[in-house]
Design a protein around this motif. Sequence first.
Motif, PDB file in Angstrom:
ATOM      1  N   ALA A  12       0.676  -0.972   0.716  1.00  0.00           N
ATOM      2  CA  ALA A  12       0.103  -0.179   0.040  1.00  0.00           C
ATOM      3  C   ALA A  12       0.975   1.437  -0.211  1.00  0.00           C
ATOM      4  N   ALA A  13       2.534   1.266   0.495  1.00  0.00           N
ATOM      5  CA  ALA A  13       2.987   2.603   0.721  1.00  0.00           C
ATOM      6  C   ALA A  13       3.497   2.690  -0.451  1.00  0.00           C
ATOM      7  N   TYR A  14       4.038   1.627  -1.121  1.00  0.00           N
ATOM      8  CA  TYR A  14       4.104   1.681  -3.028  1.00  0.00           C
ATOM      9  C   TYR A  14       2.822   2.288  -3.785  1.00  0.00           C
ATOM     10  N   ALA A  15       2.391   1.704  -3.259  1.00  0.00           N
ATOM     11  CA  ALA A  15       1.068   1.877  -4.408  1.00  0.00           C
ATOM     12  C   ALA A  15       0.234   3.593  -4.217  1.00  0.00           C
ATOM     13  N   VAL A  16       0.326   4.216  -3.267  1.00  0.00           N
ATOM     14  CA  VAL A  16       0.205   5.717  -2.960  1.00  0.00           C
ATOM     15  C   VAL A  16       1.428   6.124  -3.483  1.00  0.00           C
ATOM     16  N   THR A  17       2.760   6.155  -2.895  1.00  0.00           N
ATOM     17  CA  THR A  17       3.786   6.434  -4.033  1.00  0.00           C
ATOM     18  C   THR A  17       3.742   7.064  -4.738  1.00  0.00           C
ATOM     19  N   ALA A  18       3.803   5.827  -5.512  1.00  0.00           N
ATOM     20  CA  ALA A  18       3.633   5.944  -7.401  1.00  0.00           C
ATOM     21  C   ALA A  18       2.762   7.056  -7.451  1.00  0.00           C
ATOM     22  N   PHE A  19       1.107   6.396  -7.256  1.00  0.00           N
ATOM     23  CA  PHE A  19       0.579   7.360  -7.336  1.00  0.00           C
ATOM     24  C   PHE A  19       0.819   9.059  -7.236  1.00  0.00           C
TER      25      PHE A  19
END
Length: 57
Positions: A12-19
Amino acid sequence: MNLGPHADFIVAAYAVTAFVVAVMVAWVVLDHATLRRVLGELEDQGVTRRSRREETP
């Protein structure tokens, strides 16, 4: 690859950062296009930039 018991948080942290990074890149691209359009309109009206003025001795 085993991320352990915190895998959901890590993904989730990587997904939010990418977004967030993608949104910021899109914002900069759209802002660049808008500013180029505005600058073009101003130049069409005869407004010039100070950096383009020719020096007179």
